[in-house]
Each structure stands twice: as structure tokens, then as C-alpha cells.
Design a protein around this motif. Structure first.
Motif: not given
Length: 288
Positions: A115-116, A148-151, A216-225
Motif C-alpha cells: 500500500p506504500a 478496485d477489486a485487485f488490491f 499511498v501509505g494511508v490505508g491498507p490499499v491505494p485509497v481513491v477519492a
């Protein structure tokens, strides 16, 4: 530092590789820039290692109007030199060091699912996908898994036992789009304490039509907003960046660790989101 004992396999074609992966419980070796350290530190102890570097047809980099397909054995340095996607290039310059990028693979980084790491965030913000192959009755089974389903979690992807990631697809940026990647690390080449990649698309009047970030680095997976609504179809110069920053911060849930506190990471992600969005918007507005 020595790895635990394992049986080494070096298949010569995809069929042989898939047969092996269907039979044994093992790890795939491509670039090895994540796997080898894990083995040497005894953080992973697979009974089998399947080296796919001799497989033909998996090192291609194919660019088209719809996007870029990167083969499983395409090295990060090769993809960066190819210049086939602006956001990929911006992310790859931040990945570790040249010696790592010369050997590491783009697809391997995605499957490692740290996630980083930068490349999972790129795939996520673009809405890309990973192609997985496995042995199936009568031949080869293939499935395409969206980002969005892969990670699935830290160091956990949707790739199942017996499957081999054979390529990744990165969609092209829409017309009048710009991208940027910003991160902060303790030292150059380290994993980021926090990072943000952004894509901004303008309409014909050069107002913000769409804006997305992946953190990156702020959640268990990449966080998309998706912050398109907060940008409010304004010219980039009049976008309320403070409100956009707060929207990004609300989307993430960083945690404390030995490198940084959750509060510091939360502050960083807001600062980096504003920088990345401003830079992406400026690139989108620049003459072609």
C-alpha cells in the motif's frame, strides 16, 4: 542472510509455468526486488519458487489509443524509457533507485500490492486492470480483474494460488487531462510516508470536469477519492483547494507506525493532494 530451502523451477513457456503453478504451492519470481529480500529475511518461506523470466511473449509494452498494456516481464526502467503514459513515467521516477528499476517489473509491483508503493496507486486512479492466467480444463483460463477489486489488503492481491499475472492495462488519459505524482519519503528511494497521484480533466472552457486522486501509505490499499464535485467545474485558478484537501483527508484512515504518526500522515496527504491536483490541472491547461 540466506533464504530458507526451496525447490527452484525455470519453465520455458507459459503452459509449463501454469502447469507448475497448478501443481505446487510456490511463489513466482520475476524481477525479484520484493521476493528476494522477503526470502533472505525469512519473512517468506515458500516450498517452491517458479522463475518466469524465460517465458517468451511477456515483456511487451503495447501503447494504443485506449491505453497501455504492460507485460509481466517488462522492467520498470524499460517502461519509464518508453514514455508510453505520462502518469506511469511520473510514478516510476519515484520508485526506489535505478538499480532496482532495472530489474523490478511493473506487474510484479502490482501483485506485491504494497500500500506504500507507487504503481498500485497509478493503476487504481486510472481504473486499470490486471490480467491473470491459470491452467483450466482443456487449456488456459484468463480473467481480467479491475484495480478496485485487485488490491485486497496489505501485500494481498486478488491473484489466487495457481494464477500468474501476465499483464496490466493502464487506460489512457482523456483529452485535455493532466497528471502528477507527489510524495514524501524519509530518504530518496525509500517507500513514501505518504503520496498522492492525481488526474485532472478539463472541459472545452478549461473548467475542471473531473478530478481524482489515489493516496499511498494511508490505508491498507491505494485509497481513491473522486473530488470532481468539490472542484465544482470551476477554472483551476478558482477551485477551493482547501475544501478539496479536506475531502481527500476524509477519505483516508492512516495509522501510526515507527516512521510517522497518523496525524502527520493525514497532514501530509492533504498538502500533497493540493500540490498534485494543482500540477495536474496546470498540465491539463497547457497547450498541446
Amino acid at each position: 542472510m540466506k533464504p530458507p530451502p526451496f525447490t527452484y523451477h525455470a519453465p520455458r513457456d507459459l503452459d509449463e509455468a501454469l502447469d507448475l503453478l497448478a501443481e505446487v504451492d510456490g511463489k513466482v519470481l520475476a524481477g525479484g526486488q520484493s521476493l528476494i529480500p522477503l526470502l533472505n529475511m525469512r519473512l517468506a518461506a515458500p516450498a517452491h519458487v517458479v522463475d518466469v523470466n524465460r517465458l517468451p511473449g511477456l515483456s511487451g509494452i503495447e501503447a494504443g489509443p485506449e491505453g497501455v498494456t504492460v507485460g509481466a516481464l517488462a522492467r520498470q526502467a524499460e517502461v519509464a524509457r518508453a514514455g508510453v503514459h505520462p502518469l506511469l513515467g511520473q510514478a516510476l521516477r519515484l520508485v526506489a533507485h535505478p538499480v532496482i528499476r532495472n530489474r523490478g517489473t511493473v506487474v510484479g509491483s502490482l501483485v506485491h500490492a504494497d500500500p506504500a508503493a507507487e504503481l498500485p496507486a497509478v493503476l487504481a486512479v486510472l481504473g486499470g486492470s490486471v490480467r491473470l492466467a491459470r491452467r483450466a480444463p482443456g487449456g488456459t483460463g484468463v480473467r481480467q480483474v479491475a484495480a478496485d477489486a485487485f488490491f485486497a489488503g496489505p501485500l494481498e492481491s486478488a491473484a489466487e494460488p495457481g494464477e500468474l499475472a501476465v499483464s496490466a492495462f493502464f487506460p489512457a488519459l482523456p483529452p485535455r487531462s493532466g497528471s502528477a505524482f507527489e510524495e514524501v519519503a524519509r530518504r530518496h528511494g525509500d517507500y513514501a510516508l505518504a503520496g498522492v497521484c492525481a488526474v485532472v480533466t478539463l472541459d472545452e472552457d478549461l473548467h475542471v470536469a473531473a478530478a481524482r486522486v489515489a493516496c499511498v501509505g494511508v490505508g491498507p490499499v491505494p485509497v481513491v477519492a473522486d473530488v470532481s464535485e468539490v472542484c465544482g467545474r470551476r477554472p483551476a485558478a478558482t477551485v477551493p483547494w482547501e475544501a478539496v484537501t479536506e475531502a481527500v483527508r476524509r477519505a483516508v484512515e492512516p495509522e501510526d507506525d515507527i516512521h510517522a504518526s497518523a496525524a502527520y500522515r493525514l497532514h501530509l496527504v492533504g498538502v500533497l493532494a493540493e500540490r498534485a491536483l494543482r500540477e495536474a490541472a496546470a498540465r491539463a491547461a497547457a497547450p498541446p
